[in-house]
Scaffold this motif. Structure first.
Motif, PDB file in Angstrom:
ATOM      1  N   MET A  78       7.900 -38.495 -24.722  1.00 58.78           N
ATOM      2  CA  MET A  78       8.691 -38.436 -23.971  1.00 58.78           C
ATOM      3  C   MET A  78       8.863 -36.656 -23.782  1.00 58.78           C
ATOM      4  SD  MET A  78      13.033 -38.816 -24.288  1.00 58.78           S
ATOM      5  CE  MET A  78      12.950 -40.693 -24.764  1.00 58.78           C
ATOM      6  N   GLY A  79       9.356 -36.086 -22.905  1.00 59.44           N
ATOM      7  CA  GLY A  79       9.451 -34.402 -23.324  1.00 59.44           C
ATOM      8  C   GLY A  79      10.672 -33.914 -23.167  1.00 59.44           C
ATOM      9  N   ALA A  80      10.910 -32.547 -23.630  1.00 56.82           N
ATOM     10  CA  ALA A  80      12.433 -32.568 -23.292  1.00 56.82           C
ATOM     11  C   ALA A  80      12.575 -31.486 -22.339  1.00 56.82           C
ATOM     12  CB  ALA A  80      12.911 -33.018 -24.546  1.00 56.82           C
ATOM     13  N   VAL A 119       9.656 -28.970 -23.483  1.00 57.43           N
ATOM     14  CA  VAL A 119       8.569 -29.199 -24.288  1.00 57.43           C
ATOM     15  C   VAL A 119       7.710 -31.122 -23.832  1.00 57.43           C
ATOM     16  CG1 VAL A 119      10.385 -29.847 -26.412  1.00 57.43           C
ATOM     17  CG2 VAL A 119       8.528 -29.896 -27.165  1.00 57.43           C
ATOM     18  N   TYR A 120       7.008 -31.184 -24.777  1.00 62.53           N
ATOM     19  CA  TYR A 120       5.990 -32.209 -24.135  1.00 62.53           C
ATOM     20  C   TYR A 120       4.769 -32.499 -25.370  1.00 62.53           C
ATOM     21  CZ  TYR A 120       4.677 -36.508 -22.484  1.00 62.53           C
ATOM     22  OH  TYR A 120       4.133 -37.917 -22.349  1.00 62.53           O
TER      23      TYR A 120
END
Ligand SMILES: Cc1cc2nc3c(=O)[nH]c(=O)nc-3n(C[C@H](O)[C@H](O)[C@H](O)COP(=O)(O)OP(=O)(O)OC[C@H]3O[C@@H](n4cnc5c(N)ncnc54)[C@H](O)[C@@H]3O)c2cc1C
Lengths: 53, 484
Positions: free
Chosen positions: B408-410, B430-431
């Motif tokens: 998961m990215g954020a 970010v990923y």
């Protein structure tokens, strides 16, 4: 006897080794026309990130 | 008819309950157990803590929202899970203590078919002597803490207006803290606010952190492409602090707070002190201490929870050296390995290992951030858990949805000063959140999907998100279309 706030960075000299933004970079950060464009770009990037998940 | 019970009405629990209610037919019930009568959009507590927002701008009563949407609200704190029921009745239940002291009913049994533990963190001020709003430092973890902090800031500003100098100490109140991002937002907002109130020249601001390097944020930092280089977040964070005249102490474990004085140990084993007039230091987290009890009344807590109180889920908890940790260790469905009808979401699940490299001082004190579980993954996990439960009620044999922090990215926006024309915020994506060095050997992250920049646009986005997420949390029309 414990040290009193000795290991603080940067007490002076270290500051010389910290990357700092140029005046142009700082200006652009709050230059509204440029930031309107960045607002659109960042939103697209974030939406893409959320969509991919 | 199935009964879904969600413990906790924070970001994760509220998301899980809302989606479960939306997706389940009316014959199934959704119940939320919460000690708080209000929903709090915690990220905006930062602005309450610098006096820019009032409590009612970051919180709203849950009962009318739940009533409108057919979600039952039980006001109280869950204490025990009885997954096997008891001798006379095999139906699983949770023991809930009423929230209001002196409430007539006493502990209540809430039966469930599916249970989501989304109780978030217990704020462990007690792990550092003298830490916390009840003792000698301040916090912004809850609305009440943030209000108290804003009042202390007003007093400090008054003193500065009278010509006194003030030392502000902001950061982490223990070597094992997480949530560095929140304290970082507070320190840069504080600096901005002191400038806005025209007393910056009277203030010394110091950042104290358990991070090995600035900008680690419990996720091993991140790298960004900039000017033909791939630059670590430590460089940007140091730059941001230097620009604002904020000094810093890294690799620190605060072990005692006295009135006006913090005692801390650094990773080299030295004991040091730092005086302050105003200290906003976040506490370390643990689970909230739920107990699990079997049908015979015997304890089974250690089968469901790790010793730190966080719940075991489908992660690999085998102890390994840091280099041997893999992204596959991270949970995907958040189902309890013991109990297929029990899930943990948000901060309540036990991460399998730290993301930042662990470090220990010569005296044996661990000084490194614990892994963060920020708002976006907490909500994503809540939603995935709701999907799995709804499908299992519909007959699926196992969870159907995943939300691994390693896949998961954020997207994150960290405020660095709140003003519609002069404010700024760092916008980042970010990923993946948990770096995957097998796929991206250099930096652990996909550099095409990891970016960051600071500017006014970020502040506008932060404001937009504040309103958007509160609109969503109020379950207003179209709420489910707004991404987590
Ligand atoms: C000051 C601050 C600023 C932050 N800023 C950001 C940000 O900008 N971006 C971001 O992504 N993240 C941010 N975070 C992190 C974010 O708030 C958390 O990731 C998120 O709240 C986690 O959600 P959760 O549902 O797991 O826990 P919580 O939101 O803490 O919710 C847990 C809920 O469970 C309830 N509860 C506790 N015990 C019991 C019990 N026994 N029974 C029933 N209920 C119980 C609590 O009352 C609480 O309502 C910030 C955190 C802080 C403290």
């Amino acid at each position: 006897m414990p040290d009193r706030h000795t290991p603080l960075e940067p007490p002076g000299e270290e500051l010389a080794y910290v990357t700092r933004p140029t005046r142009w970079t700082v200006f652009l950060r709050t230059f509204v026309p440029w930031q309107v464009w960045r607002f659109a770009r960042i939103n697209v990037k974030m939406i893409r990130m959320v969509r991919r998940h | 008819m199935s009964r879904v019970v969600v413990l906790g009405a924070g970001i994760s629990g509220h998301t899980a309950a809302s989606f479960a209610r939306k997706w389940l037919p009316a014959r199934d019930t959704v119940t939320v157990v919460s000690p708080n009568a209000e929903y709090n959009w915690i990220p905006s507590n930062i602005w309450v803590g610098v006096g820019l927002m009032r409590p009612e701008q970051v919180a709203f009563p849950l009962a009318p929202v739940y009533e409108r949407h057919g979600i039952e609200l039980v006001q109280g704190a869950a204490r025990e899970i009885h997954p096997e029921g008891d001798a006379g009745d095999p139906r699983p239940y949770v023991v809930v203590e009423p929230a209001r002291a002196g409430s007539a009913g006493g502990p209540e049994k809430v039966h469930y078919d599916f249970l989501v533990n989304a109780t978030g963190p217990s704020l462990r001020f007690d792990l550092t002597e003298g830490l916390g709003p009840g003792a000698h430092s301040l916090s912004v973890c809850t609305v009440d803490h943030a209000v108290q902090t804003a009042a202390a800031l007003d007093e400090a500003v008054e003193r500065m207006r009278r010509g006194e100098h003030q030392r502000f100490l902001v950061g982490m109140g223990h070597g094992s803290c997480t949530c560095e991002g929140a304290a970082f937002e507070y320190v840069v907002n504080l600096e901005f606010e002191l400038r806005a109130r025209k007393v910056r020249d009277k203030a010394e601001i110091v950042w104290i952190t358990n991070e090995h390097e600035l900008g680690d944020f419990g996720m091993g930092g991140m790298h960004l492409r900039r000017g033909g280089y791939v630059v670590p977040s430590a460089v940007f964070t140091a730059s941001l602090f230097a620009e604002r005249g904020i000094r810093w102490i890294t690799r620190a474990h605060v072990d005692r707070v006295e009135p006006g004085l913090v005692h801390y140990e650094t990773l080299d084993g030295a004991e040091r002190e730092e005086p302050f007039d105003f200290a906003m230091l976040l506490p370390p987290f643990s689970g909230v201490g739920l107990q699990a009890v079997d049908a015979g009344g015997g304890a089974m807590t250690d089968r469901l929870f790790l010793p730190n109180g966080f719940m075991r889920v489908d992660a690999d908890y085998t102890p390994k050296p840091f280099e041997a940790w893999e992204v596959a260790d991270w949970p995907r469905t958040y189902q309890s390995p013991e109990l297929p009808n029990v899930f943990a979401a948000g901060i309540a699940f036990a991460p399998p290992h730290a993301i930042s490299r662990p470090h220990t001082s010569p005296t044996g004190t661990p000084i490194a951030p614990a892994p963060p579980r920020t708002g976006m993954p907490s909500a994503e996990i809540g939603r995935a858990v709701a999907r799995s439960i709804v499908d299992m009620i519909g007959g699926a044999p196992r969870p159907t949805a995943t939300a691994s922090m390693a896949e998961m990215g954020a997207a994150c926006v960290a405020s660095a000063g709140a003003n519609p024309l002069t404010g700024t915020a760092a916008s980042m994506t970010v990923y993946p959140i948990v770096p995957d060095f097998a796929r991206w050997p250099d930096y652990g992250r996909d550099m095409d999907r990891t970016f960051g920049e600071i500017g006014l646009a970020g502040h506008w986005i932060k404001i937009l998100l504040h309103h958007l997420f509160l609109y969503k949390a109020r379950l207003r029309p179209g709420w489910s279309l707004i991404p987590e």
